[in-house]
Design a protein around this motif. Structure first.
Motif, PDB file in Angstrom:
ATOM      1  N   ASP A   1       0.836  -1.212   0.000  1.00 35.37           N
ATOM      2  CA  ASP A   1       0.000   0.000   0.000  1.00 35.37           C
ATOM      3  C   ASP A   1       0.872   1.265   0.000  1.00 35.37           C
ATOM      4  O   ASP A   1       0.405   2.351  -0.318  1.00 35.37           O
ATOM      5  N   ILE A   2       2.156   1.101   0.330  1.00 35.03           N
ATOM      6  CA  ILE A   2       3.093   2.224   0.333  1.00 35.03           C
ATOM      7  C   ILE A   2       4.140   2.051  -0.759  1.00 35.03           C
ATOM      8  O   ILE A   2       4.386   2.948  -1.566  1.00 35.03           O
ATOM      9  N   THR A   3       4.748   0.852  -0.807  1.00 33.35           N
ATOM     10  CA  THR A   3       5.921   0.687  -1.674  1.00 33.35           C
ATOM     11  C   THR A   3       5.594   0.412  -3.135  1.00 33.35           C
ATOM     12  O   THR A   3       6.391   0.691  -4.012  1.00 33.35           O
ATOM     13  N   LEU A   4       4.420  -0.165  -3.423  1.00 33.71           N
ATOM     14  CA  LEU A   4       4.103  -0.467  -4.832  1.00 33.71           C
ATOM     15  C   LEU A   4       2.881   0.303  -5.298  1.00 33.71           C
ATOM     16  O   LEU A   4       2.985   1.306  -5.982  1.00 33.71           O
ATOM     17  N   VAL A   5       1.705  -0.134  -4.824  1.00 30.27           N
ATOM     18  CA  VAL A   5       0.449   0.478  -5.288  1.00 30.27           C
ATOM     19  C   VAL A   5       0.398   1.940  -4.848  1.00 30.27           C
ATOM     20  O   VAL A   5       0.082   2.841  -5.626  1.00 30.27           O
ATOM     21  N   GLY A   6       0.731   2.161  -3.579  1.00 34.95           N
ATOM     22  CA  GLY A   6       0.584   3.493  -3.001  1.00 34.95           C
ATOM     23  C   GLY A   6       1.448   4.548  -3.662  1.00 34.95           C
ATOM     24  O   GLY A   6       1.109   5.729  -3.686  1.00 34.95           O
ATOM     25  N   LYS A   7       2.585   4.106  -4.220  1.00 35.97           N
ATOM     26  CA  LYS A   7       3.502   5.066  -4.838  1.00 35.97           C
ATOM     27  C   LYS A   7       2.932   5.650  -6.126  1.00 35.97           C
ATOM     28  O   LYS A   7       3.411   6.670  -6.613  1.00 35.97           O
ATOM     29  N   ASP A   8       1.951   4.961  -6.700  1.00 29.42           N
ATOM     30  CA  ASP A   8       1.321   5.452  -7.922  1.00 29.42           C
ATOM     31  C   ASP A   8       0.770   6.849  -7.626  1.00 29.42           C
ATOM     32  O   ASP A   8      -0.043   7.026  -6.716  1.00 29.42           O
ATOM     33  N   PRO A   9       1.203   7.845  -8.398  1.00 31.91           N
ATOM     34  CA  PRO A   9       0.810   9.229  -8.095  1.00 31.91           C
ATOM     35  C   PRO A   9      -0.707   9.421  -8.015  1.00 31.91           C
ATOM     36  O   PRO A   9      -1.183  10.335  -7.339  1.00 31.91           O
ATOM     37  N   SER A  10      -1.469   8.546  -8.683  1.00 32.91           N
ATOM     38  CA  SER A  10      -2.921   8.735  -8.676  1.00 32.91           C
ATOM     39  C   SER A  10      -3.509   8.485  -7.284  1.00 32.91           C
ATOM     40  O   SER A  10      -4.623   8.898  -7.002  1.00 32.91           O
ATOM     41  N   PHE A  11      -2.783   7.789  -6.423  1.00 31.04           N
ATOM     42  CA  PHE A  11      -3.279   7.520  -5.064  1.00 31.04           C
ATOM     43  C   PHE A  11      -2.739   8.522  -4.041  1.00 31.04           C
ATOM     44  O   PHE A  11      -3.253   8.616  -2.930  1.00 31.04           O
ATOM     45  N   GLU A  12      -1.650   9.199  -4.395  1.00 36.24           N
ATOM     46  CA  GLU A  12      -0.853   9.938  -3.406  1.00 36.24           C
ATOM     47  C   GLU A  12      -1.640  10.904  -2.516  1.00 36.24           C
ATOM     48  O   GLU A  12      -1.525  10.833  -1.276  1.00 36.24           O
ATOM     49  N   PRO A  13      -2.480  11.801  -3.084  1.00 34.91           N
ATOM     50  CA  PRO A  13      -3.147  12.769  -2.192  1.00 34.91           C
ATOM     51  C   PRO A  13      -4.040  12.095  -1.155  1.00 34.91           C
ATOM     52  O   PRO A  13      -4.079  12.510   0.008  1.00 34.91           O
ATOM     53  N   VAL A  14      -4.726  11.035  -1.577  1.00 40.00           N
ATOM     54  CA  VAL A  14      -5.649  10.351  -0.643  1.00 40.00           C
ATOM     55  C   VAL A  14      -4.851   9.640   0.444  1.00 40.00           C
ATOM     56  O   VAL A  14      -5.180   9.727   1.633  1.00 40.00           O
ATOM     57  N   ILE A  15      -3.788   8.957   0.059  1.00 38.98           N
ATOM     58  CA  ILE A  15      -3.005   8.212   1.062  1.00 38.98           C
ATOM     59  C   ILE A  15      -2.362   9.182   2.052  1.00 38.98           C
ATOM     60  O   ILE A  15      -2.421   8.983   3.268  1.00 38.98           O
ATOM     61  N   THR A  16      -1.766  10.239   1.542  1.00 43.46           N
ATOM     62  CA  THR A  16      -1.129  11.224   2.429  1.00 43.46           C
ATOM     63  C   THR A  16      -2.163  11.762   3.424  1.00 43.46           C
ATOM     64  O   THR A  16      -1.918  11.805   4.637  1.00 43.46           O
ATOM     65  N   PHE A  17      -3.313  12.141   2.905  1.00 44.26           N
ATOM     66  CA  PHE A  17      -4.369  12.700   3.765  1.00 44.26           C
ATOM     67  C   PHE A  17      -4.789  11.699   4.846  1.00 44.26           C
ATOM     68  O   PHE A  17      -4.908  12.044   6.014  1.00 44.26           O
ATOM     69  N   CYS A  18      -5.006  10.462   4.432  1.00 41.84           N
ATOM     70  CA  CYS A  18      -5.503   9.456   5.393  1.00 41.84           C
ATOM     71  C   CYS A  18      -4.467   9.117   6.446  1.00 41.84           C
ATOM     72  O   CYS A  18      -4.820   8.892   7.609  1.00 41.84           O
ATOM     73  N   ILE A  19      -3.212   9.072   6.043  1.00 41.82           N
ATOM     74  CA  ILE A  19      -2.169   8.797   7.042  1.00 41.82           C
ATOM     75  C   ILE A  19      -2.147   9.945   8.046  1.00 41.82           C
ATOM     76  O   ILE A  19      -2.114   9.741   9.258  1.00 41.82           O
TER      77      ILE A  19
END
Ligand code: GMT
Length: 372
Positions: free
Chosen positions: A124-142
């Motif tokens: 969720d961080i090293t492979l899928v999460g690194k995809d820029p299309s997920f970045e704003p949501v993941i950063t926000f949720c963390i």
């Protein structure tokens, strides 16, 4: 405490950790509510204090893609409301953390306060999460989770490196649950796969490119050229067909056994002499820890969080990613009878650092601070 656990129900490590955590918490008297789209594979039979809430998906022709995140958030709201949960613990950021944030906001509007913990597991961080299309949501949720944990120091560093994270992250390593071994059954089963004098090498994964199952076969080919041996492969995934073809190319069909998906991997591991994990990246390497817990030393790559689990020259050996010559050399060295007995003991000893008894209180303590 009444704890909602959101997870992937599949064979993947994050789902296994979440399920075993819930089962262990339930055994200690907490009430556990698993929330996901299908029965978790490691859940097993009916037990006290465990409840399972299925997120059912609406199949409406308008939806090319079913809105799982929305239905999951709705289910979380419903379960928190009706089961009076104290806390939510979501495993794997995508989309569980954002669904938890949404549920938390809806409940807040209803006058209900509930904290949520996000545990990051790796891809969720090293492979899928690194995809820029997920970045704003993941950063926000963390940044908006009430607490965030990672399963290794390496994953914590990766999270800070790849996302604009402005908060503390606690490392709570994965753990292993002791399973009583029936030695007679292990000996009986071992004879089904290997003759006396043959060594058994084993690999368990989801057969994705990140696992480098190709390397597993090539390492085995080198070991097999020197030592009579068998390779047992557990799991299934996109690379399986390619691996079956590679087996034929390497003329190893009689030596390699594809078992497919197995729910209870410890019984397979108990038959093995060495576990192979040559992954490209691995935030922790739960399968390696599970092998060590039944006294099976590990030949692995030295990537990500693996060195936090497998200790070079003690519980096994580590090599650079892709260095199959070194991995094969180490496996042959480790399989010498005088070395093997020592490494077996040491692997088991190392796994005890990750016992349930050590790790479970860390989660309980974290929940207590948030629920207070
Ligand atoms: O290994 C996978 O591809 C599955 C993945 C998952 O999320 O289920 O495993 C990750 O989480 C496990 C449990 O925390 C870790 O032991 C694995 O190392 C990690 N996988 C990767 O980082 C590739």
């Amino acid at each position: 405490m009444k704890i909602g656990i959101v997870l992937y129900p599949t064979y993947g490590g994050s789902g296994v950790v979440a399920t075993e955590l819930g089962k262990a918490l339930a055994a200690k008297g907490h009430q556990i509510h698993f929330i996901t789209y299908s029965q978790p594979v490691r859940l097993g039979s009916f037990r006290e204090n465990i409840f399972y809430h299925e997120v059912s998906l609406t199949d409406y022709p308008l939806f090319d893609f079913q809105p799982y995140e929305t239905q999951l958030a709705s289910k979380m709201v419903d379960v928190v409301n009706h089961e009076k949960l104290d806390i939510l613990h979501v495993h794997y950021a995508i989309p569980h953390a954002s669904a938890a944030f949404m549920a938390q906001q809806i409940l807040k509007a209803q006058g209900i306060t509930i904290p949520f913990v996000t545990t990051l597991h790796g891809t969720d961080i090293t492979l899928v999460g690194k995809d820029p299309s997920f970045e704003p949501v993941i950063t926000f949720c963390i940044n908006h989770s009430d607490a965030v944990t990672t399963v290794s120091e390496s994953l914590k560093e990766d999270t800070y490196a790849h996302f604009q994270v402005t908060r503390d992250i606690q490392v709570i390593p994965n753990f292993v649950v002791e399973d009583a071994e029936d030695e007679h059954y292990t000996v009986y089963m071992r004879q089904k796969y290997a003759s006396d004098g043959e060594r058994i090498l084993c690999h368990i994964s989801n057969f994705r490119p990140v696992k480098r199952v190709d390397d597993v076969l090539r390492i085995f080919a080198k070991v097999n050229a020197v030592l009579p041996s068998k390779l047992i492969l557990v799991g299934d995934g996109p690379d399986r067909y390619h691996c079956e073809r590679l087996c034929r190319e390497l003329n190893l069909c009689d030596e390699v056994i594809f078992l497919g998906k197995v729910r209870d991997t410890s019984h397979v591991l108990e038959m093995a002499d060495v576990f192979l994990l040559p992954s490209e990246t691995e935030s922790f390497g739960l399968a390696a820890l599970e092998a060590m817990a039944v006294g099976v030393p590990v030949i692995s790559s030295n990537t990500g969080g693996i060195p936090e689990v497998n200790i070079h020259g003690f519980s096994g050996y580590l090599s650079n990613v892709g260095d199959i010559d070194d991995m094969a050399k180490n496996a042959i060295e480790l399989l010498k009878p005088e070395n093997h007995a020592v490494f077996k003991k040491q692997a088991k000893l190392r796994s005890e650092e990750f016992s349930l008894a050590r790790i479970l209180p860390l989660y309980e303590e974290l929940y207590r601070t948030l629920v207070k």
